[in-house]
Design a protein around this motif. Structure first.
Motif, PDB file in Angstrom:
ATOM      1  N   VAL A   1     -88.590 -10.339 -37.472  1.00 17.33           N
ATOM      2  CA  VAL A   1     -87.925  -9.646 -38.583  1.00 17.33           C
ATOM      3  C   VAL A   1     -88.256  -8.156 -38.548  1.00 17.33           C
ATOM      4  O   VAL A   1     -87.380  -7.299 -38.707  1.00 17.33           O
ATOM      5  N   PHE A   2     -89.530  -7.849 -38.328  1.00 15.22           N
ATOM      6  CA  PHE A   2     -89.965  -6.450 -38.310  1.00 15.22           C
ATOM      7  C   PHE A   2     -89.244  -5.655 -37.222  1.00 15.22           C
ATOM      8  O   PHE A   2     -88.803  -4.522 -37.445  1.00 15.22           O
ATOM      9  N   THR A   3     -89.103  -6.237 -36.045  1.00 17.95           N
ATOM     10  CA  THR A   3     -88.432  -5.554 -34.943  1.00 17.95           C
ATOM     11  C   THR A   3     -86.985  -5.240 -35.291  1.00 17.95           C
ATOM     12  O   THR A   3     -86.494  -4.132 -35.033  1.00 17.95           O
ATOM     13  N   TYR A   4     -86.299  -6.208 -35.907  1.00 20.22           N
ATOM     14  CA  TYR A   4     -84.894  -5.993 -36.275  1.00 20.22           C
ATOM     15  C   TYR A   4     -84.774  -4.959 -37.396  1.00 20.22           C
ATOM     16  O   TYR A   4     -83.910  -4.065 -37.351  1.00 20.22           O
ATOM     17  N   VAL A   5     -85.633  -5.054 -38.408  1.00 21.76           N
ATOM     18  CA  VAL A   5     -85.591  -4.104 -39.521  1.00 21.76           C
ATOM     19  C   VAL A   5     -85.907  -2.692 -39.018  1.00 21.76           C
ATOM     20  O   VAL A   5     -85.348  -1.705 -39.510  1.00 21.76           O
ATOM     21  N   GLN A   6     -86.778  -2.611 -38.039  1.00 20.64           N
ATOM     22  CA  GLN A   6     -87.092  -1.301 -37.471  1.00 20.64           C
ATOM     23  C   GLN A   6     -85.858  -0.673 -36.817  1.00 20.64           C
ATOM     24  O   GLN A   6     -85.632   0.535 -36.917  1.00 20.64           O
ATOM     25  N   SER A   7     -85.033  -1.493 -36.165  1.00 24.84           N
ATOM     26  CA  SER A   7     -83.798  -0.978 -35.566  1.00 24.84           C
ATOM     27  C   SER A   7     -82.803  -0.553 -36.653  1.00 24.84           C
ATOM     28  O   SER A   7     -82.053   0.413 -36.478  1.00 24.84           O
ATOM     29  N   ILE A   8     -82.806  -1.256 -37.794  1.00 27.36           N
ATOM     30  CA  ILE A   8     -81.961  -0.857 -38.925  1.00 27.36           C
ATOM     31  C   ILE A   8     -82.430   0.490 -39.469  1.00 27.36           C
ATOM     32  O   ILE A   8     -81.622   1.383 -39.749  1.00 27.36           O
ATOM     33  N   TYR A   9     -83.731   0.639 -39.614  1.00 25.82           N
ATOM     34  CA  TYR A   9     -84.301   1.898 -40.101  1.00 25.82           C
ATOM     35  C   TYR A   9     -83.935   3.070 -39.186  1.00 25.82           C
ATOM     36  O   TYR A   9     -83.598   4.165 -39.649  1.00 25.82           O
ATOM     37  N   ARG A  10     -83.961   2.802 -37.887  1.00 26.62           N
ATOM     38  CA  ARG A  10     -83.625   3.862 -36.929  1.00 26.62           C
ATOM     39  C   ARG A  10     -82.179   4.326 -37.103  1.00 26.62           C
ATOM     40  O   ARG A  10     -81.888   5.519 -37.081  1.00 26.62           O
ATOM     41  N   LYS A  11     -81.256   3.352 -37.311  1.00 23.60           N
ATOM     42  CA  LYS A  11     -79.835   3.689 -37.438  1.00 23.60           C
ATOM     43  C   LYS A  11     -79.500   4.312 -38.786  1.00 23.60           C
ATOM     44  O   LYS A  11     -78.676   5.226 -38.868  1.00 23.60           O
ATOM     45  N   LEU A  12     -80.109   3.812 -39.852  1.00 20.44           N
ATOM     46  CA  LEU A  12     -79.747   4.266 -41.192  1.00 20.44           C
ATOM     47  C   LEU A  12     -80.534   5.477 -41.667  1.00 20.44           C
ATOM     48  O   LEU A  12     -80.068   6.208 -42.546  1.00 20.44           O
ATOM     49  N   GLU A  13     -81.714   5.702 -41.094  1.00 25.44           N
ATOM     50  CA  GLU A  13     -82.576   6.765 -41.593  1.00 25.44           C
ATOM     51  C   GLU A  13     -82.853   7.849 -40.555  1.00 25.44           C
ATOM     52  O   GLU A  13     -82.589   9.026 -40.790  1.00 25.44           O
ATOM     53  N   LEU A  14     -83.398   7.453 -39.401  1.00 26.85           N
ATOM     54  CA  LEU A  14     -83.842   8.451 -38.428  1.00 26.85           C
ATOM     55  C   LEU A  14     -82.681   9.180 -37.752  1.00 26.85           C
ATOM     56  O   LEU A  14     -82.689  10.414 -37.648  1.00 26.85           O
ATOM     57  N   GLU A  15     -81.690   8.428 -37.275  1.00 28.36           N
ATOM     58  CA  GLU A  15     -80.586   9.063 -36.556  1.00 28.36           C
ATOM     59  C   GLU A  15     -79.760   9.996 -37.436  1.00 28.36           C
ATOM     60  O   GLU A  15     -79.415  11.104 -36.993  1.00 28.36           O
ATOM     61  N   PRO A  16     -79.420   9.629 -38.691  1.00 25.12           N
ATOM     62  CA  PRO A  16     -78.714  10.590 -39.548  1.00 25.12           C
ATOM     63  C   PRO A  16     -79.514  11.870 -39.805  1.00 25.12           C
ATOM     64  O   PRO A  16     -78.950  12.958 -39.831  1.00 25.12           O
ATOM     65  N   LYS A  17     -80.833  11.734 -39.993  1.00 29.39           N
ATOM     66  CA  LYS A  17     -81.663  12.917 -40.199  1.00 29.39           C
ATOM     67  C   LYS A  17     -81.687  13.803 -38.957  1.00 29.39           C
ATOM     68  O   LYS A  17     -81.650  15.033 -39.057  1.00 29.39           O
ATOM     69  N   ALA A  18     -81.745  13.173 -37.779  1.00 34.20           N
ATOM     70  CA  ALA A  18     -81.740  13.935 -36.528  1.00 34.20           C
ATOM     71  C   ALA A  18     -80.423  14.686 -36.352  1.00 34.20           C
ATOM     72  O   ALA A  18     -80.403  15.861 -35.926  1.00 34.20           O
ATOM     73  N   ARG A  19     -79.301  14.023 -36.685  1.00 34.52           N
ATOM     74  CA  ARG A  19     -78.008  14.686 -36.583  1.00 34.52           C
ATOM     75  C   ARG A  19     -77.893  15.849 -37.568  1.00 34.52           C
ATOM     76  O   ARG A  19     -77.366  16.914 -37.230  1.00 34.52           O
ATOM     77  N   ALA A  20     -78.397  15.643 -38.793  1.00 34.57           N
ATOM     78  CA  ALA A  20     -78.342  16.699 -39.808  1.00 34.57           C
ATOM     79  C   ALA A  20     -79.161  17.903 -39.384  1.00 34.57           C
ATOM     80  O   ALA A  20     -78.745  19.051 -39.550  1.00 34.57           O
ATOM     81  N   ALA A  21     -80.361  17.629 -38.806  1.00 33.57           N
ATOM     82  CA  ALA A  21     -81.215  18.731 -38.350  1.00 33.57           C
ATOM     83  C   ALA A  21     -80.541  19.517 -37.214  1.00 33.57           C
ATOM     84  O   ALA A  21     -80.624  20.735 -37.167  1.00 33.57           O
ATOM     85  N   LYS A  22     -79.872  18.784 -36.330  1.00 33.17           N
ATOM     86  CA  LYS A  22     -79.188  19.433 -35.221  1.00 33.17           C
ATOM     87  C   LYS A  22     -78.028  20.290 -35.712  1.00 33.17           C
ATOM     88  O   LYS A  22     -77.799  21.405 -35.228  1.00 33.17           O
ATOM     89  N   ASN A  23     -77.305  19.794 -36.715  1.00 27.71           N
ATOM     90  CA  ASN A  23     -76.185  20.561 -37.270  1.00 27.71           C
ATOM     91  C   ASN A  23     -76.683  21.815 -37.982  1.00 27.71           C
ATOM     92  O   ASN A  23     -76.028  22.871 -37.916  1.00 27.71           O
ATOM     93  N   ASN A  24     -77.828  21.718 -38.637  1.00 29.57           N
ATOM     94  CA  ASN A  24     -78.392  22.890 -39.319  1.00 29.57           C
ATOM     95  C   ASN A  24     -78.805  23.970 -38.322  1.00 29.57           C
ATOM     96  O   ASN A  24     -78.689  25.163 -38.591  1.00 29.57           O
ATOM     97  N   GLU A  25     -79.303  23.519 -37.171  1.00 35.68           N
ATOM     98  CA  GLU A  25     -79.698  24.483 -36.137  1.00 35.68           C
ATOM     99  C   GLU A  25     -78.484  25.241 -35.594  1.00 35.68           C
ATOM    100  O   GLU A  25     -78.546  26.424 -35.276  1.00 35.68           O
ATOM    101  N   ASN A  26     -77.361  24.517 -35.462  1.00 36.89           N
ATOM    102  CA  ASN A  26     -76.137  25.150 -34.949  1.00 36.89           C
ATOM    103  C   ASN A  26     -75.477  26.031 -36.011  1.00 36.89           C
ATOM    104  O   ASN A  26     -74.764  26.957 -35.711  1.00 36.89           O
TER     105      ASN A  26
END
Length: 269
Positions: free
Chosen positions: A244-269
Motif C-alpha cells: 500500500v505504501f509503495t502505491y500511495v507513494q506513487s500517487i503522492y509523486r503524481k499529485l504533489e511532487l510533479e505539479p510543484k516541480a512544473r510550477a517551479a519550472k514555469n516560474n523560472e521561465n
C-alpha cells in the motif's frame, strides 16, 4: 438404341450433378475453415496484446518498486552516516568506560546489508500498521527528517490532510485503513472530483471501490497500477502495508511532487 442413349444421358447428368454437389460442399468447407482461422487469429492477436499489456504493467511495477527501494537504501545510508557522526562527536572516548559505551553503535545488528537496512527501520511501524514485523528499533536521537520513518509519517499526514472530511475514511496506517478501498477513492477523488460521485460509494463494495480508484488513477492521473484488485481482496482487512505504501507513494509523486516541480519550472521561465 433410344433407350440406351437416354440411360447414358441420364448417367452423364447425374455425374455432373454429383460433381457440382461435391464442389459446393468443398466451397462450404473452405468457407467454414476460413471463418474458423480468422476467429482463431483474432483471438490469438487479442491474447498477445493482453500478454504484452500485462508484461508492460509488470515491468512498470517492478521499476517503480526498484526505484523506491533505491530511495529507501539511500536515505537509510544517509541516516546511518548522520547518526554515526553524531555519536562520534557526543561520545568521544575519553576513558575506558566511555569507549565501552560507544561500542554498541558498531555491533553486527546495526551493520546489516543495505538491501535489508531500509525495511529494518520500518519494523516498529510495520506492527502498528498490522504487518508482521517482529523486531524493535530504539533511537538515541530524534529521527532524521530524511529517514524512511519520517518519510512514512509525512506521507501518512499528507493522506490524512488530503482526505479530511470524506465520510467512511479514517487513515491511521498503511494497512487496515485502506482495506475497503474508500481511502484510495477519496485520495483520487480529491484530485479529480468531477470523475465520479464519492457520496454513492459503499465501504462494503470493496471490489468496486478498488476497481474505481485504480482505473481512475491510471486513466485520469497517469498513475501506474502497482496494486491488483484481486491481491487487495485476498489480503483481507490487513493488506501488506509495504504494498500500500509503495502505491500511495506513487500517487503522492503524481499529485504533489510533479505539479510543484512544473510550477517551479514555469516560474523560472
Amino acid at each position: 438404341m433410344e433407350e440406351r442413349e437416354k440411360r447414358m444421358q441420364k448417367e452423364i447428368e447425374e455425374r455432373k450433378q454429383r460433381k457440382e454437389d461435391e464442389k459446393k460442399q468443398e466451397m462450404q468447407r473452405l468457407e467454414e475453415l476460413g471463418k474458423t482461422s480468422t476467429a482463431d487469429r483474432i483471438e490469438n492477436e487479442a491474447g498477445k496484446k493482453r500478454q504484452d499489456f500485462i508484461k508492460e504493467k509488470y515491468q512498470a511495477a517492478e521499476e517503480e518498486k526498484k526505484k523506491n527501494m533505491e530511495n529507501f537504501e539511500k536515505m537509510a545510508k544517509e541516516n546511518k552516516n548522520e547518526e554515526s557522526e553524531k555519536n562520534s562527536k557526543t561520545n568521544a572516548p575519553t576513558s575506558l568506560s566511555s569507549s565501552k559505551i560507544q561500542k554498541p553503535t558498531m555491533n553486527s545488528a546495526q551493520s546489516k546489508n543495505s538491501s535489508a537496512c531500509a525495511f529494518a527501520l520500518f519494523q516498529n511501524k510495520d506492527k502498528e500498521a498490522g504487518g508482521t514485523g517482529k523486531g524493535t528499533m530504539t533511537q538515541t536521537a530524534p529521527a532524521s527528517p530524511n529517514s524512511p520513518q519520517a518519510i512514512k509519517d509525512n506521507l501518512l499526514k499528507w493522506c490524512q490532510q488530503r482526505t479530511e472530511g470524506y465520510p467512511n475514511v479514517n487513515i491511521q496506517n498503511f494497512s487496515s485503513s485502506w482495506a475497503d478501498g474508500m481511502a484510495f477513492c477519496a485520495l483520487i477523488h480529491s484530485a479529480v472530483p468531477e470523475t465520479f460521485d464519492f457520496s454513492k460509494l459503499n465501504p462494503k463494495n470493496r471490489k468496486g471501490n478498488f476497481n474505481l480508484a485504480f482505473k481512475v488513477a491510471e486513466d485520469k492521473c497517469d498513475i501506474s497500477p502497482l496494486l491488483e484488485v484481486e491481491d487487495m481482496l485476498m489480503m483481507g482487512n490487513k493488506p501488506d502495508w509495504k504494498c500500500v505504501f509503495t502505491y500511495v507513494q506513487s500517487i503522492y509523486r503524481k499529485l504533489e511532487l510533479e505539479p510543484k516541480a512544473r510550477a517551479a519550472k514555469n516560474n523560472e521561465n
